[in-house]
Design a protein around this motif. Structure first.
Motif, short mmCIF file in Angstrom:
data_model
loop_
_atom_site.label_atom_id
_atom_site.label_comp_id
_atom_site.label_asym_id
_atom_site.label_seq_id
_atom_site.Cartn_x
_atom_site.Cartn_y
_atom_site.Cartn_z
N HIS A 151 0.90 -1.11 -0.20
CA HIS A 151 -0.02 -0.08 0.02
C HIS A 151 0.69 1.35 0.08
O HIS A 151 0.75 2.28 -0.65
CB HIS A 151 -0.88 0.01 1.22
N GLU A 168 -12.25 -0.61 9.20
CA GLU A 168 -13.00 -1.55 9.87
C GLU A 168 -14.03 -0.61 11.02
O GLU A 168 -15.44 -1.19 10.76
CB GLU A 168 -12.03 -2.02 10.84
N GLY A 218 -16.95 1.86 3.66
CA GLY A 218 -16.21 3.16 3.23
C GLY A 218 -16.81 3.90 2.21
O GLY A 218 -17.38 5.19 2.28
N GLN A 262 -19.07 7.52 2.46
CA GLN A 262 -18.77 8.84 1.70
C GLN A 262 -19.87 9.33 0.81
O GLN A 262 -20.28 10.35 0.64
CB GLN A 262 -17.62 8.30 0.85
N VAL A 310 -8.82 3.37 2.86
CA VAL A 310 -9.59 4.65 3.46
C VAL A 310 -8.85 6.00 2.58
O VAL A 310 -9.72 6.98 2.61
CB VAL A 310 -9.32 4.65 4.81
N ALA A 368 -8.74 6.38 -0.19
CA ALA A 368 -9.58 6.73 -1.25
C ALA A 368 -10.79 7.85 -0.82
O ALA A 368 -11.44 8.30 -1.66
CB ALA A 368 -10.40 5.35 -1.68
O1 KG4 Z 1 -6.56 -1.59 1.84
P1 KG4 Z 1 -8.03 -2.27 1.49
O2 KG4 Z 1 -8.58 -2.35 0.26
O3 KG4 Z 1 -7.98 -3.65 2.39
C1 KG4 Z 1 -7.07 -3.77 3.39
O4 KG4 Z 1 -6.01 -4.07 3.44
O5 KG4 Z 1 -7.87 -3.81 4.64
O6 KG4 Z 1 -8.95 -1.41 2.52
C2 KG4 Z 1 -10.30 -1.70 2.64
C3 KG4 Z 1 -11.02 -0.70 3.53
C4 KG4 Z 1 -12.29 -1.02 3.66
O7 KG4 Z 1 -12.64 -1.11 5.14
C5 KG4 Z 1 -13.46 -0.03 2.91
O8 KG4 Z 1 -14.34 0.34 3.74
C6 KG4 Z 1 -12.29 0.94 3.19
O9 KG4 Z 1 -11.28 0.65 2.71
N1 KG4 Z 1 -12.51 2.24 1.91
C7 KG4 Z 1 -12.99 3.39 2.21
C8 KG4 Z 1 -13.24 4.04 0.96
N2 KG4 Z 1 -12.94 3.26 0.01
C9 KG4 Z 1 -12.37 2.05 0.64
N3 KG4 Z 1 -12.90 4.06 3.39
C10 KG4 Z 1 -13.61 5.33 3.38
N4 KG4 Z 1 -13.74 5.92 2.18
C11 KG4 Z 1 -13.70 5.41 1.11
N5 KG4 Z 1 -14.00 6.11 -0.17
#
Ligand code: KG4
Ligand code: ZN
Length: 352
Positions: free
Chosen positions: A115, A169, A185, A189, A279, A281
């Motif tokens: 990441h 989470e 997420g 949003q 997040v 994003a």
């Molecule tokens: O990095 P990721 O794809 O997977 C992990 O490594 O956990 O992150 C997934 C997380 C989820 O909790 C999702 O709800 C959050 O990222 N997420 C967001 C947004 N897009 C994805 N949280 C807030 N705002 C967003 N636009």
């Protein structure tokens, strides 16, 4: 140097080809979101079975889009932790087999390092600058929430982390409370666009200087939802309440994340601020960090980096290939001889 990246740590099966660590040739992601929506979250066995079905088609598609065949790959990089063990095993076994058959270097990569390195991938043809160290990195995903001072390739100083839930989470759990779709997420949003971020006074946990905590906020959201549940069971939460609650919650999370990130960047004189993980994003988080940089750094503003291509913020294999490239460059001899990789669901980031 063309690296094949493989990522299967949670619920996305992804293969990508990245050239010289920064040029994206392909980044194919088979998402399982529709499958896990039915259960409101990821069921590990279901995710693993889906990776088995998808890994070969996704690999073939990534080669096709990049316009190369397997023999043209120079190395294979794969996520070996942290994540769901049964999911990690599929990607790791695929990578080990490919590296052995092709007689190419095999590079194990930590998911969160992936990441972090996503911000090195070139986002447009015009972009040529190289990120500068030290960079202050905020990693915010479903399982991770850390403030890291990135001193140079493979050198990290861990400043703080969440004491309970990661921000992603919290987004996912609160979305469920508000009857919004998984993953939480993006749903929060979207709902927040029609809401008032100042409607509900929600707690901000400042805890220690660089650590985070979202459990109190989650409990506050539970109480708020309980107060607004209709008396008649068959009735649903009001749409305007959901929008205001989502906006107020998003503001509370993003404010703490942004302020701590800025304070740490100031204290450690970071040349850059990087937002990484799912997040990152979030558009409100980006906006808040940007406005705080403008307000608090009248001179020598740190460069703000995040992935404009949202596919690079959430789980993808391109970031794994990029992290793998920089690891390989630092000590190529370490990865030349084929070695079995052990998947580790609780893997810590190691210095290299
Ligand atoms: O990095 P990721 O794809 O997977 C992990 O490594 O956990 O992150 C997934 C997380 C989820 O909790 C999702 O709800 C959050 O990222 N997420 C967001 C947004 N897009 C994805 N949280 C807030 N705002 C967003 N636009
Ligand atoms: Zn992730």
């Amino acid at each position: 140097m063309k690296i094949l990246g493989i990522e299967t740590s949670c619920d996305e099966t992804s293969c990508a080809i990245v050239k010289d660590g920064r040029i994206l040739m392909s980044n194919v992601i088979a998402s399982q979101i529709d499958i896990h929506r039915a259960t409101g979250g990821v069921v590990p066995e279901v995710a693993a079975r889906e990776h088995v079905v998808k890994i070969v088609p996704v690999l073939n598609e990534s080669l096709k889009i990049a316009g190369i065949n397997l023999s043209e790959i120079d190395a294979v990089a794969v996520t070996y932790g942290p994540g769901l063990l049964s999911s990690l095993l599929i990607g790791v076994n695929a990578a080990m087999t490919l590296a052995k058959v092709l007689k190419k270097p095999l590079i194990p990569v930590h998911h969160i390092e992936g990441h972090i390195y996503a911000n090195w991938i070139l986002q447009s043809a015009k972009e040529i600058d190289v990120p500068k160290f030290p960079a202050l990195v905020l990693t915010v995903s479903g399982g991770h929430n850390e403030l890291i001072l990135w001193e140079e390739h493979g050198r990290y100083k861990f400043l703080g982390a969440t004491l309970d839930d990661a921000a992603g989470e919290a987004f996912d759990k609160v979305a469920r409370l508000l009857s919004l779709q998984y993953p939480g997420g993006p749903s929060i949003q979207r709902a927040a666009l029609k809401g008032d971020p100042n409607k509900y006074k929600l707690p901000r946990a400042w805890v220690t200087k660089w650590d985070f905590s979202f459990s109190g906020l989650k409990t506050a959201m539970l109480r708020l939802v309980q107060e607004h549940l209709p008396k008649i069971k068959s009735k649903k939460l009001k749409e305007q309440f959901i929008a205001d609650a989502a906006a107020s919650f998003q503001e509370a999370v993003c404010e703490v994340l942004a302020i701590k990130t800025i304070n740490a960047a100031k204290k450690y004189k970071a040349k850059e601020i990087h937002l990484a993980g799912g997040v990152s994003a979030n558009s409100r988080l980006r906006e808040l960090v940007r406005s705080l940089i403008n307000e608090q750094f009248p001179h020598n503003k740190p460069t703000l980096r995040y992935c404009t291509d949202l596919k690079l913020c959430t789980d993808n294999a391109a970031m794994i290939a990029t992290a793998g490239y920089f690891k390989y460059k630092k000590s190529p001899s370490k990865y030349k001889k084929w070695k079995s990789i052990t998947s580790d669901p609780n893997l810590k980031i190691l210095q290299w």
